[in-house]
Motif scaffolding. Structure first.
Motif, PDB file in Angstrom:
ATOM      1  N   ASP A 155      10.853  -1.118  23.674  1.00 53.62           N
ATOM      2  CA  ASP A 155      10.536  -2.643  23.481  1.00 53.62           C
ATOM      3  C   ASP A 155      10.142  -2.796  21.795  1.00 53.62           C
ATOM      4  O   ASP A 155       8.928  -2.183  21.497  1.00 53.62           O
ATOM      5  CB  ASP A 155       9.385  -2.895  24.409  1.00 53.62           C
ATOM      6  N   ILE A 156      10.964  -3.489  21.224  1.00 56.20           N
ATOM      7  CA  ILE A 156      10.563  -3.594  19.819  1.00 56.20           C
ATOM      8  C   ILE A 156      10.227  -5.206  19.570  1.00 56.20           C
ATOM      9  O   ILE A 156      10.159  -5.678  18.537  1.00 56.20           O
ATOM     10  CB  ILE A 156      11.563  -3.418  18.911  1.00 56.20           C
ATOM     11  N   SER A 157       9.680  -5.874  20.785  1.00 49.15           N
ATOM     12  CA  SER A 157       9.376  -7.330  20.671  1.00 49.15           C
ATOM     13  C   SER A 157       8.162  -7.548  19.445  1.00 49.15           C
ATOM     14  O   SER A 157       7.905  -8.387  18.685  1.00 49.15           O
ATOM     15  CB  SER A 157       8.977  -7.878  21.876  1.00 49.15           C
ATOM     16  N   VAL A 158       7.061  -6.515  19.574  1.00 48.34           N
ATOM     17  CA  VAL A 158       6.049  -6.493  18.729  1.00 48.34           C
ATOM     18  C   VAL A 158       6.445  -6.414  17.406  1.00 48.34           C
ATOM     19  O   VAL A 158       5.966  -7.348  16.536  1.00 48.34           O
ATOM     20  CB  VAL A 158       4.906  -5.524  19.296  1.00 48.34           C
ATOM     21  N   LEU A 159       6.962  -5.655  17.174  1.00 47.75           N
ATOM     22  CA  LEU A 159       7.696  -5.067  15.716  1.00 47.75           C
ATOM     23  C   LEU A 159       8.299  -6.285  15.162  1.00 47.75           C
ATOM     24  O   LEU A 159       8.126  -6.813  14.030  1.00 47.75           O
ATOM     25  CB  LEU A 159       8.550  -3.951  15.604  1.00 47.75           C
ATOM     26  N   ARG A 160       9.152  -6.739  15.948  1.00 50.95           N
ATOM     27  CA  ARG A 160       9.977  -8.141  15.556  1.00 50.95           C
ATOM     28  C   ARG A 160       9.167  -9.459  15.332  1.00 50.95           C
ATOM     29  O   ARG A 160       9.054 -10.194  14.270  1.00 50.95           O
ATOM     30  CB  ARG A 160      11.063  -8.505  16.532  1.00 50.95           C
ATOM     31  N   ALA A 161       7.900  -9.591  16.188  1.00 53.22           N
ATOM     32  CA  ALA A 161       7.093 -10.592  15.871  1.00 53.22           C
ATOM     33  C   ALA A 161       6.258 -10.289  14.631  1.00 53.22           C
ATOM     34  O   ALA A 161       5.973 -11.428  13.551  1.00 53.22           O
ATOM     35  CB  ALA A 161       6.135 -10.691  17.022  1.00 53.22           C
ATOM     36  N   GLN A 162       5.904  -9.207  14.375  1.00 54.26           N
ATOM     37  CA  GLN A 162       5.314  -8.719  13.156  1.00 54.26           C
ATOM     38  C   GLN A 162       5.993  -9.068  11.860  1.00 54.26           C
ATOM     39  O   GLN A 162       5.489  -9.348  10.808  1.00 54.26           O
ATOM     40  CB  GLN A 162       4.800  -7.361  13.192  1.00 54.26           C
ATOM     41  N   GLU A 163       7.361  -8.528  12.016  1.00 55.35           N
ATOM     42  CA  GLU A 163       8.261  -8.886  10.838  1.00 55.35           C
ATOM     43  C   GLU A 163       8.420 -10.302  10.515  1.00 55.35           C
ATOM     44  O   GLU A 163       8.447 -10.846   9.560  1.00 55.35           O
ATOM     45  CB  GLU A 163       9.766  -8.216  11.274  1.00 55.35           C
ATOM     46  N   ALA A 164       8.628 -11.241  11.536  1.00 50.19           N
ATOM     47  CA  ALA A 164       8.667 -12.485  11.430  1.00 50.19           C
ATOM     48  C   ALA A 164       7.264 -13.040  10.776  1.00 50.19           C
ATOM     49  O   ALA A 164       7.363 -13.909   9.852  1.00 50.19           O
ATOM     50  CB  ALA A 164       8.819 -13.192  12.700  1.00 50.19           C
ATOM     51  N   GLU A 165       6.241 -12.748  10.852  1.00 45.80           N
ATOM     52  CA  GLU A 165       5.052 -12.935  10.540  1.00 45.80           C
ATOM     53  C   GLU A 165       4.660 -12.605   9.219  1.00 45.80           C
ATOM     54  O   GLU A 165       4.487 -13.606   8.359  1.00 45.80           O
ATOM     55  CB  GLU A 165       3.631 -12.525  11.251  1.00 45.80           C
ATOM     56  N   ILE A 166       5.395 -11.595   8.889  1.00 45.09           N
ATOM     57  CA  ILE A 166       5.263 -10.902   7.367  1.00 45.09           C
ATOM     58  C   ILE A 166       6.273 -11.792   6.659  1.00 45.09           C
ATOM     59  O   ILE A 166       5.777 -12.344   5.533  1.00 45.09           O
ATOM     60  CB  ILE A 166       5.472  -9.534   7.487  1.00 45.09           C
ATOM     61  N   ARG A 167       7.218 -12.150   7.010  1.00 39.99           N
ATOM     62  CA  ARG A 167       8.153 -13.244   6.519  1.00 39.99           C
ATOM     63  C   ARG A 167       7.745 -14.464   6.184  1.00 39.99           C
ATOM     64  O   ARG A 167       7.877 -14.992   4.911  1.00 39.99           O
ATOM     65  CB  ARG A 167       9.684 -13.284   7.299  1.00 39.99           C
TER      66      ARG A 167
END
Length: 198
Positions: free
Chosen positions: A11-23
């Motif tokens: 589950d990489i949902s948290v990672l994807r959310a963090q990437e979106a926040e960084i962007r």
């Protein structure tokens, strides 16, 4: 022939959310930097190398091929009258791992003198010693020019008010005295210092 397939799911949902926040944060920072016409630089202490972003080159009026990232080159672009306080301030900040803020003049590639506000943070390495310095530049020439012009105008007005033969008393909105010329002092019998705030 393949007989079976073995796999895993993560589950990489948290990672994807963090990437979106960084962007999102990067987009906001880019907008703020562009709106403020802020140049960003970094100094690698061990390598003794300076890295500039594109706005730094614009502020200094140089092409990337004109600046090779050495401290000596950068120091040559700082106005000689300001160099000592900038260098000593930066050394003190690196020694104490603190923020450094100052104003200085630079000489652009075309010879024009510009006024710059510099702010830098010293970043420590794993050993606790200064490893690099990250900083920003704002070109405050327009503000500085306006401030000087206002000071000159204020001085001309002061000289005029002191020179005229009429008594002049200035007050604020609450009728407290903020200025008296010599004629007003003579008429009232109060000095400007005594009358201030009355």
């Amino acid at each position: 022939r393949p007989q079976r397939m073995i796999g895993t799911h993560t589950d990489i949902s948290v990672l994807r959310a963090q990437e979106a926040e960084i962007r999102t944060l990067a987009e906001r920072m880019e907008l703020a930097v562009e709106a403020g016409d802020i140049g960003i630089w970094e100094f690698d202490i061990a390598a003794d190398r300076v890295t500039w972003d594109s706005r730094m080159f614009e502020q200094y009026g140089l092409a990337p091929t004109d600046f090779h990232g050495t401290r000596t080159e950068w120091h040559a672009l700082i106005h000689p009258a300001d160099l000592d306080h900038v260098v000593s301030g930066m050394r003190a900040a690196m020694a104490s791992l603190s923020r450094f803020i100052t104003e200085m003049r630079i000489r652009r590639g075309d010879g024009e003198i510009r006024h710059i506000r510099l702010m830098a943070d010293v970043i420590a390495g794993a050993d606790g010693r200064a490893e690099r310095v990250v900083g920003v530049h704002w070109d405050i020439t327009a503000t500085h020019t306006l401030t000087v012009a206002l000071q000159e105008e204020k001085e001309r007005l002061r000289i005029t008010l002191y020179s005229i033969g009429d008594a002049v008393i200035t007050t604020d909105a609450d009728m407290a005295i903020t200025f008296m010329n010599p004629v007003a002092e003579k008429i009232t019998g109060w000095t400007a210092l005594e009358s201030f705030g009355r």
